[in-house]
Design a protein around this motif. Sequence first.
Motif, short mmCIF file in Angstrom:
data_model
loop_
_atom_site.label_atom_id
_atom_site.label_comp_id
_atom_site.label_asym_id
_atom_site.label_seq_id
_atom_site.Cartn_x
_atom_site.Cartn_y
_atom_site.Cartn_z
N GLN A 103 8.12 5.97 40.24
CA GLN A 103 9.42 5.33 40.04
C GLN A 103 9.31 3.82 40.11
O GLN A 103 8.57 3.26 40.93
N GLY B 80 10.52 4.72 46.32
CA GLY B 80 10.60 5.47 45.08
C GLY B 80 9.72 6.71 45.10
O GLY B 80 8.83 6.86 45.94
N ILE C 208 17.41 6.17 36.09
CA ILE C 208 16.15 6.31 36.81
C ILE C 208 15.03 5.87 35.87
O ILE C 208 14.99 6.29 34.71
N TYR C 209 14.14 5.01 36.37
CA TYR C 209 13.04 4.49 35.56
C TYR C 209 11.71 4.88 36.19
O TYR C 209 11.57 4.87 37.41
N PHE C 210 10.73 5.21 35.35
CA PHE C 210 9.42 5.59 35.89
C PHE C 210 8.32 5.17 34.92
O PHE C 210 8.57 4.88 33.73
N GLY D 124 12.45 10.18 46.28
CA GLY D 124 12.70 8.86 45.73
C GLY D 124 14.18 8.53 45.70
O GLY D 124 14.99 9.16 46.39
#
Length: 242
Positions: free
Chosen positions: A74, A87, A117-119, A170
């Motif tokens: 994350q 995260g 949500i960013y990964f 996270g």
Amino acid sequence: MKSPKIAMRSLAVACLGIVAFVQAQNQTIQVQVGGTENESGGIFQFKPSSFNATNGSVITFEFSGNPGNHSITQSALSNPCQPMSEGFDSGWVLIPTGGVTPNPLWNLTITDDSNPIYFFCKQLIPSPHCAAGMVGTVNAPSSGTGSFNDFLNNAKQTKDSGQGVGALVGQGASASAVPGPLPNGATLFGTPAATAVSASSGSGTSSAASAGGTSSANAGSKIQYDSRIFALLAASMGIALM
């Protein structure tokens, strides 16, 4: 007044409607981690890379890249290639040339669908995967600021990826277990902690407590060191870590 039989039918229809609604809300989404050189998009990809998911939905990441060495880590829109403090993280999963059966899976459950949500993949070899475009989004806007394309463009402007080890739990999503199964040939490196207090995005260190309850203040830097030692060993044996 409705007869008992009609009332029971109405109740049954209502219950079926509730079940259908819950099932629609709780999706299962399959995401391919990594690809092949002959595949559209190449080896540095999550497929699909952007999607929506409601609370309770399970994202099943399948480490199917062949060969591949990837993570699901994350991050944030403004800092796409650095692990987010507190995260989620899968750790690195190595799939050797020729692949394995079955492919390792990692299940991530959405716990807060109100924010994007960013990964990204934090692997550095043969070059940083994040900067090459191996990033993904959940519940991001379709366009403009915060969208997948915005996040991707931010990632492509970076030159390195943070190596800090996160946790299973996270922000907005969590996992209950590390990737598995790990058949012969597949290897997990940088095992994430159960929960994290904080995770430094710049130094590659973590102040998280390990799953076994012991302190791991230097876990991130140790894993970064171990990962690069492993890369040298793998190179000496002719293993390509993608």
